[in-house]
Write a protein that holds these residues in place. Structure first.
Motif, PDB file in Angstrom:
ATOM      1  N   ALA A   1      41.396  34.436  32.344  1.00 52.90           N
ATOM      2  CA  ALA A   1      42.048  33.441  33.076  1.00 52.90           C
ATOM      3  C   ALA A   1      41.634  32.734  33.563  1.00 52.90           C
ATOM      4  CB  ALA A   1      42.444  34.826  34.074  1.00 52.90           C
ATOM      5  N   LEU A   2      42.502  31.423  33.129  1.00 46.62           N
ATOM      6  CA  LEU A   2      42.078  30.645  33.822  1.00 46.62           C
ATOM      7  C   LEU A   2      42.583  29.693  35.116  1.00 46.62           C
ATOM      8  CD1 LEU A   2      42.547  27.864  30.482  1.00 46.62           C
ATOM      9  CD2 LEU A   2      40.009  29.151  31.238  1.00 46.62           C
ATOM     10  N   THR A   3      41.765  29.734  35.819  1.00 43.65           N
ATOM     11  CA  THR A   3      42.285  29.752  37.582  1.00 43.65           C
ATOM     12  C   THR A   3      42.770  28.631  38.232  1.00 43.65           C
ATOM     13  OG1 THR A   3      40.166  30.612  37.971  1.00 43.65           O
ATOM     14  CG2 THR A   3      41.804  32.146  37.912  1.00 43.65           C
ATOM     15  N   LYS A   4      42.071  27.561  37.537  1.00 45.94           N
ATOM     16  CA  LYS A   4      42.067  26.274  37.794  1.00 45.94           C
ATOM     17  C   LYS A   4      43.395  26.046  38.644  1.00 45.94           C
ATOM     18  CE  LYS A   4      43.130  21.348  36.114  1.00 45.94           C
ATOM     19  NZ  LYS A   4      42.919  20.158  35.531  1.00 45.94           N
ATOM     20  N   SER A   5      43.509  25.893  40.198  1.00 46.71           N
ATOM     21  CA  SER A   5      44.756  25.158  41.272  1.00 46.71           C
ATOM     22  C   SER A   5      44.694  26.561  41.479  1.00 46.71           C
ATOM     23  CB  SER A   5      45.629  24.283  40.135  1.00 46.71           C
ATOM     24  OG  SER A   5      44.831  22.682  39.695  1.00 46.71           O
ATOM     25  N   GLN A   6      44.587  27.951  41.200  1.00 42.92           N
ATOM     26  CA  GLN A   6      45.088  28.698  41.263  1.00 42.92           C
ATOM     27  C   GLN A   6      44.519  29.264  42.574  1.00 42.92           C
ATOM     28  OE1 GLN A   6      48.401  30.201  40.722  1.00 42.92           O
ATOM     29  NE2 GLN A   6      48.040  28.676  38.396  1.00 42.92           N
ATOM     30  N   PRO A   7      45.321  29.218  43.581  1.00 45.74           N
ATOM     31  CA  PRO A   7      44.084  30.147  44.999  1.00 45.74           C
ATOM     32  C   PRO A   7      43.804  31.019  45.516  1.00 45.74           C
ATOM     33  CG  PRO A   7      46.815  30.244  45.133  1.00 45.74           C
ATOM     34  CD  PRO A   7      46.927  29.900  43.720  1.00 45.74           C
ATOM     35  N   PRO A   8      42.736  32.153  45.837  1.00 44.25           N
ATOM     36  CA  PRO A   8      42.139  33.466  45.777  1.00 44.25           C
ATOM     37  C   PRO A   8      43.228  34.027  45.923  1.00 44.25           C
ATOM     38  CG  PRO A   8      40.729  31.251  47.379  1.00 44.25           C
ATOM     39  CD  PRO A   8      42.325  30.281  46.340  1.00 44.25           C
ATOM     40  N   ASP A   9      43.968  34.088  46.677  1.00 43.24           N
ATOM     41  CA  ASP A   9      45.172  35.289  46.062  1.00 43.24           C
ATOM     42  C   ASP A   9      45.736  35.928  45.009  1.00 43.24           C
ATOM     43  OD1 ASP A   9      46.599  32.980  47.144  1.00 43.24           O
ATOM     44  OD2 ASP A   9      48.350  34.492  48.142  1.00 43.24           O
ATOM     45  N   VAL A  10      45.707  35.063  44.206  1.00 41.05           N
ATOM     46  CA  VAL A  10      46.278  35.158  43.042  1.00 41.05           C
ATOM     47  C   VAL A  10      44.968  35.301  42.338  1.00 41.05           C
ATOM     48  CG1 VAL A  10      47.427  33.652  40.714  1.00 41.05           C
ATOM     49  CG2 VAL A  10      47.662  33.290  43.153  1.00 41.05           C
TER      50      VAL A  10
END
Length: 231
Positions: free
Chosen positions: A32-41
């Motif tokens: 899962a690429l989490t660039k720009s996604q906050p920790p809760d996501v």
């Protein structure tokens, strides 16, 4: 955004692509690429069974990873600057995107200081796209022996990012060339190179058909990127 529904759809598409290629579905790892996604996501994705996450900026990862507890695994998948190698060695299980001998040497130095062995993937710019980083294939083969001799690095495979296209089939020749290059590397090293990290939201099924062992999914899982926010 419905991560659970998106993840179910992605997993079904991975399984179908594997079936077309005559491969078991468990031969493909979903990152899962989490660039720009906050920790809760990230935490929500982890609740649905995802354990492998990719970040492409060291500073964002440095702020985010401590807020995402649990047995999560993190890979560096973006271009890494030499002055960020110390942090990368501390933060990440693997660095994908090693694109030069000088970067590999710096990572080796920092891994030695940290008393760890660092798995890496070598990034290849198959078509020589000016806007992307990555080894020229011929240069990679020429330097492979020197890369393999670095005692604190383990070459686990190759990765690539093809030029963007709305047509997934246009990526197929690039994925095929990376798979062929993997074979060349194995002949030089005299050992298997297990990982082919290739394929993203728009073309991961084609990548799987051409031998991908790891696909990097962001938009299809989380939707369009929001502004970076950590907290």
């Amino acid at each position: 955004m419905d991560i659970a529904a998106n993840l179910e759809s992605i997993r079904k598409r991975i399984a179908a692509a594997c079936e077309r290629a005559g491969r078991p579905a468990d031969t493909v790892t979903l990152m899962a690429l989490t660039k720009s996604q906050p920790p809760d996501v990230v935490r929500e994705a982890a609740q649905h069974g995802l354990t492998l996450f990719g970040e492409n900026k060291v500073q964002e990862a440095k702020a985010k990873i401590p807020l995402c507890l649990g047995k999560l695994r993190w890979h560096m998948i973006g271009h890494l600057q030499s002055n960020k190698c110390r942090d990368a060695v501390e933060l990440f299980e693997m660095v994908q995107g090693v694109d030069s001998l000088s970067l590999a040497q710096e990572l080796n130095k920092r891994a030695e200081q940290a008393a760890r062995t660092l798995p890496i993937l070598l990034e290849v710019n198959i078509v020589g796209e000016a806007s992307k980083f990555g080894y020229d294939p011929a240069q990679l083969l020429a330097e492979l022996g020197q890369l393999n001799a670095l005692p604190r690095l383990e070459i686990h495979g190759l990765m690539t990012i093809p030029p963007w296209s709305p047509l997934p089939e246009r990526s197929r020749p690039i994925f095929r060339k990376l798979r062929e290059l993997k074979g060349d590397c194995e002949r030089i090293l005299g050992a298997p190179v297990s990982q082919l990290s290739m394929g993203m939201s728009g073309d991961f099924e084609v990548a799987i058909e051409e031998g991908a062992t790891m696909v990097r999914i962001g938009t299809a899982l989380f939707g369009e990127r929001a502004k970076a926010k950590v907290g």
